[in-house]
Design a protein around this motif. Sequence first.
Motif, PDB file in Angstrom:
ATOM      1  N   GLN A 109       0.659  -1.373   0.021  1.00  0.00           N
ATOM      2  CA  GLN A 109       0.187  -0.064  -0.235  1.00  0.00           C
ATOM      3  C   GLN A 109       1.032   1.265  -0.081  1.00  0.00           C
ATOM      4  O   GLN A 109       0.601   2.176  -0.658  1.00  0.00           O
ATOM      5  CB  GLN A 109      -0.838   0.076   1.176  1.00  0.00           C
ATOM      6  CG  GLN A 109      -2.014  -0.946   1.064  1.00  0.00           C
ATOM      7  CD  GLN A 109      -3.002  -0.877   2.466  1.00  0.00           C
ATOM      8  OE1 GLN A 109      -2.520  -0.513   3.354  1.00  0.00           O
ATOM      9  NE2 GLN A 109      -4.043  -1.171   2.067  1.00  0.00           N
ATOM     10  N   LYS A 124      -6.988  -6.847  -3.504  1.00  0.00           N
ATOM     11  CA  LYS A 124      -8.531  -6.009  -3.082  1.00  0.00           C
ATOM     12  C   LYS A 124      -9.535  -6.552  -3.902  1.00  0.00           C
ATOM     13  O   LYS A 124     -10.734  -6.623  -3.219  1.00  0.00           O
ATOM     14  CB  LYS A 124      -8.061  -4.754  -3.733  1.00  0.00           C
ATOM     15  CG  LYS A 124      -6.867  -3.930  -3.104  1.00  0.00           C
ATOM     16  CD  LYS A 124      -6.777  -2.524  -3.648  1.00  0.00           C
ATOM     17  CE  LYS A 124      -5.782  -1.698  -3.011  1.00  0.00           C
ATOM     18  NZ  LYS A 124      -5.536  -0.400  -3.340  1.00  0.00           N
ATOM     19  N   TYR A 147     -10.703  -9.587  -1.791  1.00  0.00           N
ATOM     20  CA  TYR A 147     -11.372  -9.030  -0.582  1.00  0.00           C
ATOM     21  C   TYR A 147     -12.988  -8.650  -0.839  1.00  0.00           C
ATOM     22  O   TYR A 147     -13.896  -9.097  -0.437  1.00  0.00           O
ATOM     23  CB  TYR A 147     -10.685  -7.843   0.091  1.00  0.00           C
ATOM     24  CG  TYR A 147      -9.407  -8.374   0.945  1.00  0.00           C
ATOM     25  CD1 TYR A 147      -9.428  -9.446   1.130  1.00  0.00           C
ATOM     26  CD2 TYR A 147      -8.571  -7.245   1.163  1.00  0.00           C
ATOM     27  CE1 TYR A 147      -8.115  -9.926   1.883  1.00  0.00           C
ATOM     28  CE2 TYR A 147      -7.411  -7.468   1.822  1.00  0.00           C
ATOM     29  CZ  TYR A 147      -7.126  -8.925   2.118  1.00  0.00           C
ATOM     30  OH  TYR A 147      -5.942  -9.134   2.775  1.00  0.00           O
ATOM     31  N   ARG A 196     -14.126  -3.296   5.658  1.00  0.00           N
ATOM     32  CA  ARG A 196     -13.234  -2.736   6.782  1.00  0.00           C
ATOM     33  C   ARG A 196     -12.588  -3.812   7.586  1.00  0.00           C
ATOM     34  O   ARG A 196     -11.579  -3.515   7.997  1.00  0.00           O
ATOM     35  CB  ARG A 196     -14.356  -1.725   7.816  1.00  0.00           C
ATOM     36  CG  ARG A 196     -14.491  -0.338   6.907  1.00  0.00           C
ATOM     37  CD  ARG A 196     -15.688   0.350   7.569  1.00  0.00           C
ATOM     38  NE  ARG A 196     -15.464   0.433   9.047  1.00  0.00           N
ATOM     39  CZ  ARG A 196     -14.520   1.544   9.355  1.00  0.00           C
ATOM     40  NH1 ARG A 196     -14.064   2.257   8.489  1.00  0.00           N
ATOM     41  NH2 ARG A 196     -14.203   1.725  10.640  1.00  0.00           N
ATOM     42  N   ASP A 218      -9.492  -5.013   6.033  1.00  0.00           N
ATOM     43  CA  ASP A 218      -8.465  -4.129   6.444  1.00  0.00           C
ATOM     44  C   ASP A 218      -7.837  -3.855   7.674  1.00  0.00           C
ATOM     45  O   ASP A 218      -6.645  -4.043   7.889  1.00  0.00           O
ATOM     46  CB  ASP A 218      -9.004  -2.528   6.159  1.00  0.00           C
ATOM     47  CG  ASP A 218      -7.878  -1.454   6.098  1.00  0.00           C
ATOM     48  OD1 ASP A 218      -6.994  -1.506   5.190  1.00  0.00           O
ATOM     49  OD2 ASP A 218      -8.057  -0.579   6.956  1.00  0.00           O
ATOM     50  N   GLU A 256      -5.681  -7.069   8.181  1.00  0.00           N
ATOM     51  CA  GLU A 256      -4.395  -6.738   7.715  1.00  0.00           C
ATOM     52  C   GLU A 256      -3.462  -5.957   8.679  1.00  0.00           C
ATOM     53  O   GLU A 256      -2.259  -6.318   8.902  1.00  0.00           O
ATOM     54  CB  GLU A 256      -4.465  -6.001   6.294  1.00  0.00           C
ATOM     55  CG  GLU A 256      -4.698  -7.043   5.213  1.00  0.00           C
ATOM     56  CD  GLU A 256      -4.634  -6.234   3.936  1.00  0.00           C
ATOM     57  OE1 GLU A 256      -4.429  -5.152   3.895  1.00  0.00           O
ATOM     58  OE2 GLU A 256      -4.743  -7.131   2.670  1.00  0.00           O
ATOM     59  N   ARG A 257      -4.169  -4.788   9.127  1.00  0.00           N
ATOM     60  CA  ARG A 257      -3.101  -4.095  10.006  1.00  0.00           C
ATOM     61  C   ARG A 257      -2.851  -4.679  11.180  1.00  0.00           C
ATOM     62  O   ARG A 257      -1.787  -4.368  11.866  1.00  0.00           O
ATOM     63  CB  ARG A 257      -3.960  -2.535  10.064  1.00  0.00           C
ATOM     64  CG  ARG A 257      -4.419  -1.863   9.046  1.00  0.00           C
ATOM     65  CD  ARG A 257      -5.145  -0.683   9.382  1.00  0.00           C
ATOM     66  NE  ARG A 257      -5.448   0.100   8.192  1.00  0.00           N
ATOM     67  CZ  ARG A 257      -5.883   1.507   8.232  1.00  0.00           C
ATOM     68  NH1 ARG A 257      -5.934   2.052   9.440  1.00  0.00           N
ATOM     69  NH2 ARG A 257      -6.233   2.096   6.857  1.00  0.00           N
ATOM     70  N   PRO A 280     -11.177   5.905   5.072  1.00  0.00           N
ATOM     71  CA  PRO A 280     -10.321   4.721   5.043  1.00  0.00           C
ATOM     72  C   PRO A 280      -9.021   4.893   5.720  1.00  0.00           C
ATOM     73  O   PRO A 280      -8.447   3.969   5.882  1.00  0.00           O
ATOM     74  CB  PRO A 280     -10.586   4.678   3.479  1.00  0.00           C
ATOM     75  CG  PRO A 280     -10.790   5.847   2.826  1.00  0.00           C
ATOM     76  CD  PRO A 280     -11.720   6.721   3.994  1.00  0.00           C
ATOM     77  N   ALA A 317      -6.823   1.540  12.263  1.00  0.00           N
ATOM     78  CA  ALA A 317      -7.936   0.359  12.600  1.00  0.00           C
ATOM     79  C   ALA A 317      -7.528   0.283  13.981  1.00  0.00           C
ATOM     80  O   ALA A 317      -6.466   0.625  14.709  1.00  0.00           O
ATOM     81  CB  ALA A 317      -7.207  -0.955  11.784  1.00  0.00           C
TER      82      ALA A 317
END
Length: 363
Positions: A53, A174, A177, A195, A198, A201-202, A353, A357
């Motif tokens: 990213q 992406k 997902y 969300r 995401d 992932e974080r 976005p 998170a």
Amino acid sequence: MQSFISTRDPVLRVATIAIAVILVFATLKLGAEIFAPMAMGVVAGVILAPITQALERVGLPVGLSAVLVLLLGVSGLFALAFLLEPMVGRLVEELPRIKWELRATLQDIRDLFRGIDAVNREVGAALGAETGADAQSTAPEMPGVTDALLLAPFVLAQLLIFCGTLFFFLLTRKSIYRGLARLIGTSADTLVLLRRFDAAERMVARYFFTITLINAGLGVFLGSVLSLIGVPGPFIWGAAAALLNFMVYVGPMMMTVGLLLAGLVAFNGLMVLAPVAAYLLLNLLESQFVTPALLGRHMAVNPLLIFVSLVVWLWIWGPIGGIVAIPILVITIVMLDLFEPDSDTATGQDADPDEPAPQGAVS
């Protein structure tokens, strides 16, 4: 027939779920040669996704970003193999010495019970200790050059599967997902599920990078302490501790046994326990103070879940399963929204976005 399938009988639903779970795990077990490197590639892709990213934000195309991250990951694997080579060579050299030290220790234990024949037979049967020609005849042979050459194509094939999975996951994650979000829920749930992907992932990336730093520090400190004590190859043991600490519970147990053997080989008397005592003290400080302080309490997971996840994935895929067990558990819990919910995520409202998170860690 249709009414039977659509029944709401809880017993039937539970039985159907149980059969599906058994079939899934049996398939993963039987296809370990394929599914294990694929799962490792997906987990590595989730961990490295923030780097992809970041490269995309500076204007690089998605394909070029995926190639650069893939090269970074493969270079890291080769660097790790290069660092591990001295440790493996030293271990192979020390195996005969460790074998004879263990044999002497087992003989001392047997001597303690020599006056009691019944107990002596039970101890001998439990330990499986053998002496003389029998022990030498049943000792497994060390793998030779031929064995390594025969194993090379298998390892290369798994490496190619890992690299291919990692590259294509980074390239298309992406769309993956979005497809999963549409498959799992309705169109109204798509934003919430994206969300959560995401957030998963974080969380996994933050957990892995933080744990990597913690484990590296543990390895450095352990190597320094073992060097002061006088253990041969102290920083090799430090590197082993750093790597095995990724497998929660199982890795520390393996290190404890290894350092106990190292103490038996290197020292006499009470100093035999010095290496393992130093490791246990450092591991206690790391697990009880350093890791909770750096990772926080928002993502605390029941230790029973961690242990069960490790046991199951180690049984299915061996060491690779031990590495991917915690990331898979974290992703599952995030997708089920079992951590402290974000207010926007819980209500299904839209949000920025770029908003960070929920933070947390496995303790």
